[in-house]
Structure formats: structure tokens, C-alpha cells
Design a protein around this motif. Structure first.
Motif, PDB file in Angstrom:
ATOM      1  N   GLN A 107       7.159  -3.597  -4.136  1.00 46.38           N
ATOM      2  CA  GLN A 107       6.855  -2.176  -4.087  1.00 46.38           C
ATOM      3  C   GLN A 107       7.026  -1.627  -2.669  1.00 46.38           C
ATOM      4  OE1 GLN A 107       2.902  -2.025  -5.649  1.00 46.38           O
ATOM      5  NE2 GLN A 107       3.583  -1.808  -7.767  1.00 46.38           N
ATOM      6  N   LYS A 108       6.541  -2.365  -1.668  1.00 47.86           N
ATOM      7  CA  LYS A 108       6.667  -1.920  -0.282  1.00 47.86           C
ATOM      8  C   LYS A 108       8.131  -1.851   0.133  1.00 47.86           C
ATOM      9  CE  LYS A 108       2.209  -3.596   1.343  1.00 47.86           C
ATOM     10  NZ  LYS A 108       1.514  -4.548   2.206  1.00 47.86           N
ATOM     11  N   LYS A 136       7.875 -10.395   5.437  1.00 47.52           N
ATOM     12  CA  LYS A 136       6.619  -9.749   5.055  1.00 47.52           C
ATOM     13  C   LYS A 136       5.601 -10.784   4.631  1.00 47.52           C
ATOM     14  CE  LYS A 136       6.842  -5.227   5.000  1.00 47.52           C
ATOM     15  NZ  LYS A 136       5.856  -4.434   5.652  1.00 47.52           N
ATOM     16  N   LEU A 170       3.461  -6.588  -4.779  1.00 46.08           N
ATOM     17  CA  LEU A 170       3.181  -5.613  -3.726  1.00 46.08           C
ATOM     18  C   LEU A 170       4.314  -5.585  -2.707  1.00 46.08           C
ATOM     19  CD1 LEU A 170      -0.625  -6.243  -3.127  1.00 46.08           C
ATOM     20  CD2 LEU A 170       0.440  -4.292  -4.253  1.00 46.08           C
ATOM     21  N   LEU A 171       4.865  -6.754  -2.397  1.00 46.39           N
ATOM     22  CA  LEU A 171       5.984  -6.824  -1.467  1.00 46.39           C
ATOM     23  C   LEU A 171       7.176  -6.058  -2.010  1.00 46.39           C
ATOM     24  CD1 LEU A 171       7.432  -8.002   1.031  1.00 46.39           C
ATOM     25  CD2 LEU A 171       8.004  -9.959  -0.384  1.00 46.39           C
ATOM     26  N   MET A 221       9.720   1.176  -1.407  1.00 43.61           N
ATOM     27  CA  MET A 221       9.283   2.399  -0.718  1.00 43.61           C
ATOM     28  C   MET A 221       9.968   2.519   0.636  1.00 43.61           C
ATOM     29  SD  MET A 221       5.218   2.397  -1.641  1.00 43.61           S
ATOM     30  CE  MET A 221       4.835   3.556  -0.361  1.00 43.61           C
ATOM     31  N   LEU A 222      10.114   1.387   1.358  1.00 45.51           N
ATOM     32  CA  LEU A 222      10.790   1.414   2.653  1.00 45.51           C
ATOM     33  C   LEU A 222      12.253   1.778   2.495  1.00 45.51           C
ATOM     34  CD1 LEU A 222      10.475   0.885   5.658  1.00 45.51           C
ATOM     35  CD2 LEU A 222      11.004  -1.505   5.229  1.00 45.51           C
TER      36      LEU A 222
END
Length: 75
Positions: free
Chosen positions: A64-65, A51, A61-62, A68-69
Motif C-alpha cells: 500500500q505504501k 522498507k 502495508l508495504l 501511494m508513493l
């Protein structure tokens, strides 16, 4: 800046300026067994994802992403 991170845990394994260096790191550092070509087994501690991360805020942010993924893949 790009990050190689674990999909399940979000653990950062490697960080590089270029995505190609992340791919090279994965290819060089993940152990291969029985490389004669018939049954190749690769030891990867968890699924990896590359990423883009800009800075320290990008790391958050990474994470969090990735979380979520991970949650989406469980559905």
C-alpha cells in the motif's frame, strides 16, 4: 524484517532481518558493466526501495505504501 521491493510494481525482490543485508544484496546482485571506472552502467529492472515489514500484514502495508508513493511521484 526488511524488504527490497520495486518502486513501480511493488514486487518483493529480497527479504532479510537486517537493512544492511538488503543493501549488500542490492550491491551483489545488480549487474555492473564496464567496471573500469569510466562509464559504469548498472542493470536495475526498476527503482528499488528498502522498507521495514513486520510480518504478512507488513507485506500488505508495504504494498500500500509503495502504491501511494508511486502515485505521488506521478503528480
Amino acid at each position: 524484517m526488511y524488504v527490497v521491493a520495486g518502486l513501480n510494481t511493488g514486487t518483493e525482490h529480497y527479504r532479510a532481518k537486517y537493512q544492511s543485508r538488503c543493501i549488500r544484496w542490492i550491491n551483489e546482485n545488480m549487474a555492473k558493466h564496464n567496471t573500469r571506472g569510466d562509464n559504469i552502467k548498472v542493470d536495475i529492472p526498476e527503482p528499488l526501495i528498502i522498507k521495514k515489514a513486520e510480518d504478512e500484514t507488513g507485506r500488505l502495508l508495504l504494498l500500500q505504501k509503495l502504491l501511494m508513493l508511486k502515485a505521488e511521484t506521478r503528480l
